[in-house]
Scaffold this motif. Structure first.
Motif, PDB file in Angstrom:
ATOM      1  N   ASP A  48       0.833  -1.202   0.000  1.00  0.00           N
ATOM      2  CA  ASP A  48       0.000   0.000   0.000  1.00  0.00           C
ATOM      3  C   ASP A  48       0.871   1.257   0.000  1.00  0.00           C
ATOM      4  N   ILE A  49       1.901   1.277   0.831  1.00  0.00           N
ATOM      5  CA  ILE A  49       2.787   2.446   0.900  1.00  0.00           C
ATOM      6  C   ILE A  49       3.527   2.636  -0.422  1.00  0.00           C
ATOM      7  N   LEU A  50       3.995   1.534  -0.992  1.00  0.00           N
ATOM      8  CA  LEU A  50       4.743   1.611  -2.246  1.00  0.00           C
ATOM      9  C   LEU A  50       3.863   2.126  -3.382  1.00  0.00           C
ATOM     10  N   GLU A  51       2.657   1.579  -3.491  1.00  0.00           N
ATOM     11  CA  GLU A  51       1.768   1.941  -4.600  1.00  0.00           C
ATOM     12  C   GLU A  51       1.171   3.333  -4.451  1.00  0.00           C
ATOM     13  N   ASN A  52       0.813   3.715  -3.234  1.00  0.00           N
ATOM     14  CA  ASN A  52       0.015   4.928  -3.036  1.00  0.00           C
ATOM     15  C   ASN A  52       0.774   6.107  -2.455  1.00  0.00           C
ATOM     16  N   GLU A  53       2.013   5.896  -2.055  1.00  0.00           N
ATOM     17  CA  GLU A  53       2.831   6.990  -1.544  1.00  0.00           C
ATOM     18  C   GLU A  53       4.116   7.159  -2.354  1.00  0.00           C
ATOM     19  N   LEU A  54       4.890   6.102  -2.425  1.00  0.00           N
ATOM     20  CA  LEU A  54       6.215   6.204  -3.038  1.00  0.00           C
ATOM     21  C   LEU A  54       6.145   6.413  -4.548  1.00  0.00           C
ATOM     22  N   LYS A  55       5.384   5.572  -5.240  1.00  0.00           N
ATOM     23  CA  LYS A  55       5.331   5.673  -6.699  1.00  0.00           C
ATOM     24  C   LYS A  55       4.728   6.995  -7.192  1.00  0.00           C
ATOM     25  N   PRO A  56       3.601   7.467  -6.657  1.00  0.00           N
ATOM     26  CA  PRO A  56       3.053   8.747  -7.139  1.00  0.00           C
ATOM     27  C   PRO A  56       3.984   9.930  -6.891  1.00  0.00           C
ATOM     28  N   LEU A  57       4.744   9.894  -5.814  1.00  0.00           N
ATOM     29  CA  LEU A  57       5.619  11.015  -5.477  1.00  0.00           C
ATOM     30  C   LEU A  57       6.897  11.041  -6.304  1.00  0.00           C
ATOM     31  N   TYR A  58       7.440   9.873  -6.615  1.00  0.00           N
ATOM     32  CA  TYR A  58       8.803   9.844  -7.138  1.00  0.00           C
ATOM     33  C   TYR A  58       8.956   9.255  -8.535  1.00  0.00           C
TER      34      TYR A  58
END
Length: 243
Positions: free
Chosen positions: A137-147
């Protein structure tokens, strides 16, 4: 992951005089495997960790009762101090009592999020997220959209580089140096050695699992990491990394 029996007589299951001890070790082994399966889901990881602590602790009680049934009470009295003197097992026994009577032990985890080359972190990023969120969830919805588009292009033209998160759980009450999964592997191995030693009291031979064996089997390095490609089976082909 049961103790390896080295005598000619089968010492497992119902045919072993220490039947209940074996059964409880198998239960602890089950929850140890579940820690790996649920590694990136903090709540299930915590529940299975609590269950592992309970099964490990109750192995000692089952062993006491097994030895009493076999009229070997004296052996248990003379050797039970080995558990309290063991620097690993003693802390897990106390940890079980804390979980049962006082409070949760697992209260969060440490994340290394950022750009990975292979399985090595190339560039770390600070993320402020709730500790109970799953790693995917963190990877898909936080990390990927930001970076995506900033640290890495959407087509992943740099072969071998992708976003990812490495997660570790630490509980100082269980171990000051190792993460929870590693410490649990060591604790399980030491309990198998104590149960194996108890076979001497009933005239059988058994071999437990050494610290070296448990260190070699410990999957924390691979289990702790989630990469973009782990969540998208077609990613490597779409990025042109494989034919």
């Amino acid at each position: 992951m049961d103790p390896e029996i080295t005598s000619e007589e089968d010492c497992s299951g119902e045919e072993c005089p220490l039947e209940e001890s074996h059964d409880r070790l198998i239960e602890a082994s089950y929850f140890l495997h579940q820690l790996v399966e649920e590694y990136h889901s903090p709540a299930p990881f915590r529940y299975n960790g609590n269950a592992f602590l309970s099964a490990l602790k109750s192995t000692t009680e089952m062993l006491r009762m097994d030895l009493e049934r076999n009229k070997k009470v004296q052996w248990h009295k003379e050797n039970k101090r080995d558990l309290s003197n063991d620097p690993v097992l003693s802390r897990f026994m106390v940890g079980r009592n804390i979980v049962l009577h006082q409070r949760p032990l697992l209260r969060g985890s440490k994340l290394q999020a950022g750009l990975f080359r292979g399985n090595k972190l190339k560039l770390a990023i600070d993320l402020d997220v709730r500790h109970d969120r799953t790693t995917p969830d963190i990877l898909e919805n936080e990390l990927k959209p930001l970076y995506t588009g900033f640290l890495i292009d959407e087509d992943h033209s740099a072969i071998g580089e992708q976003l990812g998160i490495r997660r570790h759980y630490y509980v100082s009450e269980l171990d000051d140096a190792h993460d929870v999964l590693t410490a649990s592997y060591f604790a399980f191995g030491r309990m198998t050695r104590f149960v194996a030693k108890a076979h001497d009291a009933i005239g059988l031979k058994a071999t437990g699992l050494t610290d070296e064996m448990m260190e070699n089997w410990n999957p924390v390095h691979s289990a702790s990491l989630v990469l973009e490609g782990d969540l998208d089976p077609d990613a490597y082909q779409r990025w042109g990394w494989v034919d």
